[in-house]
Motif scaffolding. Structure first.
Motif, PDB file in Angstrom:
ATOM      1  N   VAL A 466       0.842  -1.195   0.000  1.00 20.00           N
ATOM      2  CA  VAL A 466       0.000   0.000   0.000  1.00 20.00           C
ATOM      3  C   VAL A 466       0.876   1.242   0.000  1.00 20.00           C
ATOM      4  N   ASP A 467       1.874   1.268   0.874  1.00 20.35           N
ATOM      5  CA  ASP A 467       2.793   2.408   0.915  1.00 20.35           C
ATOM      6  C   ASP A 467       3.414   2.673  -0.452  1.00 20.35           C
ATOM      7  N   TYR A 468       3.856   1.602  -1.106  1.00 19.12           N
ATOM      8  CA  TYR A 468       4.544   1.750  -2.389  1.00 19.12           C
ATOM      9  C   TYR A 468       3.637   2.410  -3.421  1.00 19.12           C
ATOM     10  N   GLN A 469       2.376   2.010  -3.455  1.00 20.04           N
ATOM     11  CA  GLN A 469       1.452   2.581  -4.430  1.00 20.04           C
ATOM     12  C   GLN A 469       1.035   4.007  -4.071  1.00 20.04           C
ATOM     13  N   VAL A 470       0.915   4.282  -2.789  1.00 23.67           N
ATOM     14  CA  VAL A 470       0.379   5.572  -2.347  1.00 23.67           C
ATOM     15  C   VAL A 470       1.436   6.669  -2.380  1.00 23.67           C
ATOM     16  N   PHE A 471       2.637   6.348  -1.959  1.00 26.15           N
ATOM     17  CA  PHE A 471       3.682   7.367  -1.837  1.00 26.15           C
ATOM     18  C   PHE A 471       4.787   7.142  -2.857  1.00 26.15           C
ATOM     19  N   PRO A 472       5.324   8.233  -3.394  1.00 31.55           N
ATOM     20  CA  PRO A 472       5.140   9.631  -2.983  1.00 31.55           C
ATOM     21  C   PRO A 472       3.963  10.354  -3.622  1.00 31.55           C
ATOM     22  N   ARG A 473       3.130   9.632  -4.429  1.00 38.71           N
ATOM     23  CA  ARG A 473       2.104  10.344  -5.189  1.00 38.71           C
ATOM     24  C   ARG A 473       1.083  11.049  -4.292  1.00 38.71           C
ATOM     25  N   LEU A 474       0.840  10.526  -3.083  1.00 39.00           N
ATOM     26  CA  LEU A 474      -0.119  11.203  -2.209  1.00 39.00           C
ATOM     27  C   LEU A 474       0.384  12.584  -1.808  1.00 39.00           C
ATOM     28  N   ALA A 475       1.685  12.778  -1.751  1.00 39.56           N
ATOM     29  CA  ALA A 475       2.229  14.101  -1.434  1.00 39.56           C
ATOM     30  C   ALA A 475       1.898  15.090  -2.543  1.00 39.56           C
ATOM     31  N   ALA A 476       2.006  14.647  -3.802  1.00 41.58           N
ATOM     32  CA  ALA A 476       1.632  15.512  -4.927  1.00 41.58           C
ATOM     33  C   ALA A 476       0.139  15.793  -4.907  1.00 41.58           C
ATOM     34  N   PHE A 477      -0.637  14.758  -4.647  1.00 41.63           N
ATOM     35  CA  PHE A 477      -2.092  14.949  -4.574  1.00 41.63           C
ATOM     36  C   PHE A 477      -2.462  15.917  -3.455  1.00 41.63           C
ATOM     37  N   ALA A 478      -1.792  15.820  -2.315  1.00 32.61           N
ATOM     38  CA  ALA A 478      -2.106  16.695  -1.182  1.00 32.61           C
ATOM     39  C   ALA A 478      -1.894  18.158  -1.551  1.00 32.61           C
ATOM     40  N   GLU A 479      -0.859  18.428  -2.313  1.00 30.75           N
ATOM     41  CA  GLU A 479      -0.630  19.812  -2.727  1.00 30.75           C
ATOM     42  C   GLU A 479      -1.709  20.285  -3.702  1.00 30.75           C
ATOM     43  N   VAL A 480      -2.135  19.405  -4.594  1.00 31.95           N
ATOM     44  CA  VAL A 480      -3.220  19.753  -5.517  1.00 31.95           C
ATOM     45  C   VAL A 480      -4.505  20.031  -4.740  1.00 31.95           C
ATOM     46  N   ALA A 481      -4.790  19.233  -3.728  1.00 31.87           N
ATOM     47  CA  ALA A 481      -6.017  19.392  -2.957  1.00 31.87           C
ATOM     48  C   ALA A 481      -5.975  20.627  -2.062  1.00 31.87           C
ATOM     49  N   TRP A 482      -4.793  21.020  -1.618  1.00 36.01           N
ATOM     50  CA  TRP A 482      -4.661  22.128  -0.666  1.00 36.01           C
ATOM     51  C   TRP A 482      -4.493  23.469  -1.362  1.00 36.01           C
ATOM     52  N   ARG A 483      -3.636  23.535  -2.377  1.00 35.31           N
ATOM     53  CA  ARG A 483      -3.255  24.812  -2.968  1.00 35.31           C
ATOM     54  C   ARG A 483      -4.113  25.164  -4.182  1.00 35.31           C
ATOM     55  N   THR A 484      -4.226  26.438  -4.438  1.00 37.08           N
ATOM     56  CA  THR A 484      -4.758  26.907  -5.717  1.00 37.08           C
ATOM     57  C   THR A 484      -3.573  27.049  -6.662  1.00 37.08           C
ATOM     58  N   LEU A 485      -3.461  26.110  -7.590  1.00 35.63           N
ATOM     59  CA  LEU A 485      -2.296  26.028  -8.462  1.00 35.63           C
ATOM     60  C   LEU A 485      -2.607  26.611  -9.837  1.00 35.63           C
ATOM     61  N   PRO A 486      -1.586  26.946 -10.601  1.00 34.63           N
ATOM     62  CA  PRO A 486      -1.813  27.369 -11.988  1.00 34.63           C
ATOM     63  C   PRO A 486      -2.427  26.235 -12.808  1.00 34.63           C
ATOM     64  N   ALA A 487      -2.734  26.520 -14.051  1.00 34.48           N
ATOM     65  CA  ALA A 487      -3.213  25.486 -14.960  1.00 34.48           C
ATOM     66  C   ALA A 487      -2.196  24.347 -15.015  1.00 34.48           C
ATOM     67  N   PRO A 488      -2.660  23.100 -15.236  1.00 35.44           N
ATOM     68  CA  PRO A 488      -1.751  21.941 -15.156  1.00 35.44           C
ATOM     69  C   PRO A 488      -0.447  22.088 -15.920  1.00 35.44           C
ATOM     70  N   ALA A 489      -0.497  22.603 -17.149  1.00 39.45           N
ATOM     71  CA  ALA A 489       0.722  22.704 -17.958  1.00 39.45           C
ATOM     72  C   ALA A 489       1.688  23.743 -17.425  1.00 39.45           C
ATOM     73  N   GLU A 490       1.195  24.654 -16.607  1.00 42.16           N
ATOM     74  CA  GLU A 490       2.024  25.752 -16.110  1.00 42.16           C
ATOM     75  C   GLU A 490       2.589  25.484 -14.711  1.00 42.16           C
ATOM     76  N   ARG A 491       2.272  24.353 -14.132  1.00 38.67           N
ATOM     77  CA  ARG A 491       2.736  24.078 -12.770  1.00 38.67           C
ATOM     78  C   ARG A 491       4.224  23.778 -12.740  1.00 38.67           C
ATOM     79  N   ASP A 492       4.864  24.230 -11.676  1.00 38.12           N
ATOM     80  CA  ASP A 492       6.311  24.111 -11.553  1.00 38.12           C
ATOM     81  C   ASP A 492       6.653  22.782 -10.889  1.00 38.12           C
ATOM     82  N   PHE A 493       6.647  21.711 -11.681  1.00 37.73           N
ATOM     83  CA  PHE A 493       6.938  20.396 -11.123  1.00 37.73           C
ATOM     84  C   PHE A 493       8.380  20.306 -10.648  1.00 37.73           C
ATOM     85  N   ALA A 494       9.286  21.007 -11.306  1.00 40.74           N
ATOM     86  CA  ALA A 494      10.692  20.979 -10.881  1.00 40.74           C
ATOM     87  C   ALA A 494      10.830  21.494  -9.451  1.00 40.74           C
TER      88      ALA A 494
END
Length: 541
Positions: A466-494
């Motif tokens: 379960v850990d392997y499937q969930v993380f680290p992607r849940l950390a990325a999801f948490a930021e999407v759920a919490w923050r008001t981010l730019p449009a997907p193509a404009e997000r600073d993934f780096a």
């Protein structure tokens, strides 16, 4: 640790500046009215990790951590202020104060995520500055399926801690399915005596020829559930239970065969399902079934105070209803047109039943078929279309499209991914997920309560998987759920990836068996256990 290493990144941060504030054995803790949950958490979790007593202090005393409510802030918003004399956390509600404390924990470094200190006597410095933050959505969730593979109570409590560390506030608890019934219902003891156990389990995808011949099962007593709910509440997390109806119900039918369509199948011969997929065995649409599940839900409501109760409603094959004289007679009696409308009648019944008791029904987007119950909300999983239709019709929606946030789907296309399932969804793909479809007007978008990542456990036989499937992607999801981010193509993934460098150390301290950036470690692979990769992604609708 600096402000530039936080996940989710805050809306506004000024600093750091100066020498910071040092937490040591002399640091005190003052908690204003209404902030007791954070006070207890700071002493019990942060204090234990750093071996700091955080003794009660006076309001305004130098050298303290101060907690207070501030009516000028939004409900879950917080303001974290650090000076050379101390730390102050203000929140619009107790939840806001708690999320501010989670940010403080990140600023103290990975050592703050351990259960006991690794360097007793060490001083911990928080950088000076001000952080102001608030969530974009009120529903920031994760669903955990404990039916396919059971997660013992301690594992559930652990995941509540992990959700809180990422400022997620809804735990969708998938408690029943064809492969197991996990909740004690006192008036129907066979649901757990029979329905909680299967004789063997498919190993890998359902097309695999491999089996684990060991019996599998488990369930939560009602006291276990009370403990889980109370612990979640202390972390400002709402537990939303799911009791699946009228499909995904073979475990219940195995326990009580009269719940099935007895005129077309020998339901007494059914056992708890031992493989994956969608079984044809569904509930009979009769009054006995309604009364039975009303009894189930009466006990569910006693255990779960959440406003929303999830009833599933997905993947309900209609073949048995088409072949059943009793089901066809029911269609004629009700004056509905077909089997889809019969399912809608079933769901509408429980929508009214729950509404009469001050609760709200939520279900997967199949509950739209045949007409959506008046007060129901929708979990949109088959892409965006169900959520768009529901929001445009004035219904509330939680966005969780499988093409983006089903964390059982594989993270890489390489051959070493363990039991690869579904589409490739990388960390970056999840970070670029947008919960609010562009097709919605501003008014319609108000019906998007939030978003949720779903964790289906057919091929996750242990907490490490379960850990392997969930993380680290849940950390990325948490930021999407919490923050008001730019449009997907404009997000600073780096930038996010840079911040993940610090976050991996936090996950290490928490003992999370995440997927490393370079790919699975040897013990995380499952050679010879086949999955079912889907190579193409259909158009999003």
């Amino acid at each position: 640790m600096t402000f530039e290493q936080l996940i989710p990144a805050p809306a506004r941060a000024e600093g750091p500046g100066g020498d910071g504030f040092v937490l040591d054995a002399s640091t005190t803790l003052w908690a204003g009215p209404g902030t007791q949950t954070t006070e207890h958490w700071l002493r019990g979790t942060l204090g234990a990790a750093l071996r700091l007593p955080l003794a009660p202090g006076a309001e305004g005393a130098p050298g303290s951590v101060a907690l207070r409510l501030d009516s000028e802030l939004e409900a879950e918003a917080y303001r974290l202020t650090v000076t050379g004399d101390g730390v102050e956390i203000r929140g619009g509600t107790a939840a806001g104060v708690f999320w501010g404390a989670q940010t403080l924990r990140q600023l103290l470094g990975a050592a703050a995520f351990r259960r006991a200190p690794i360097a007793p006597g060490r001083e911990y410095t928080v950088p000076q500055g001000v952080i102001e933050d608030a969530p974009r959505f009120g529903w920031r969730g994760m669903m955990l399926d404990v039916s396919r593979h059971f997660t013992p109570k301690e594992g559930v409590l652990r995941y509540l801690d992990l959700l809180a560390a990422h400022k997620l506030n809804v735990f969708h608890f998938h408690l029943t399915d064809d492969q197991g019934w996990r909740l004690e219902i006192k008036r129907y003891p066979k649901l757990t005596e029979v329905g909680a156990w299967r004789s063997r389990t498919k190993w890998g995808h359902r097309q695999s020829e491999l089996w684990d011949e060991k019996p599998h099962g488990g369930f939560y007593t009602q006291d276990d559930i009370r403990e889980i709910v109370a612990y979640a509440d202390s972390l400002h997390i709402t537990v939303v239970p799911e009791i699946d109806i009228p499909g995904h119900s073979q475990a219940a039918i195995a326990a009580y065969p009269e719940l099935g369509n007895t005129d077309v199948i020998d339901t007494a011969a059914l056992g708890v399902w031992d493989t994956w997929g969608v079984t044809p065995n569904v509930l009979a649409p009769n009054d006995h079934t309604l009364r039975f599940y009303e009894g189930v839900f009466e006990e569910v409501l006693e255990l779960f105070p959440s406003t929303f109760i999830h009833v599933g409603g997905d993947e309900c094959p209609k073949e048995q209803w088409k072949d059943s004289a009793a089901a066809q007679a029911r269609i004629e009696e009700l004056g509905v047109s077909n089997e889809d409308e019969l399912q809608s009648w079933f769901i509408r019944h429980f929508d009214k039943w729950l509404s009469a008791r001050g609760r709200r029904l939520i279900g997967w987007d199949e509950i739209l078929e045949g007409g959506l119950a008046e007060g129901a909300a929708v979990s949109s999983w088959r892409g965006y279309s169900g959520g768009i239709a529901a929001a445009q019709a004035g219904h509330d929606v939680v966005m969780c499209p499988e093409q983006h946030v089903y964390l059982d789907h594989r993270q890489h296309g390489g051959p070493d991914e363990p039991v690869p399932i579904g589409w490739v969804r990388t960390l970056e793909d999840v970070y670029r997920f947008e919960p609010v479809p562009a097709q919605l007007s501003a008014e319609e978008a108000e019906h998007v309560l939030g978003t949720q990542a779903n964790v289906w456990t057919e091929v996750m036989e242990s907490h490490g998987r379960v850990d392997y499937q969930v993380f680290p992607r849940l950390a990325a999801f948490a930021e999407v759920a919490w923050r008001t981010l730019p449009a997907p193509a404009e997000r600073d993934f780096a930038d996010f990836e840079r911040r993940m460098t610090a976050h991996y150390a936090r996950l290490d301290a928490l003992g999370v068996d995440y997927r490393p950036p370079g790919g699975p470690l040897p013990w995380q692979q499952r050679p010879g256990v086949g999955g079912r990769p889907i190579e193409g992604l259909p158009p999003m609708v």
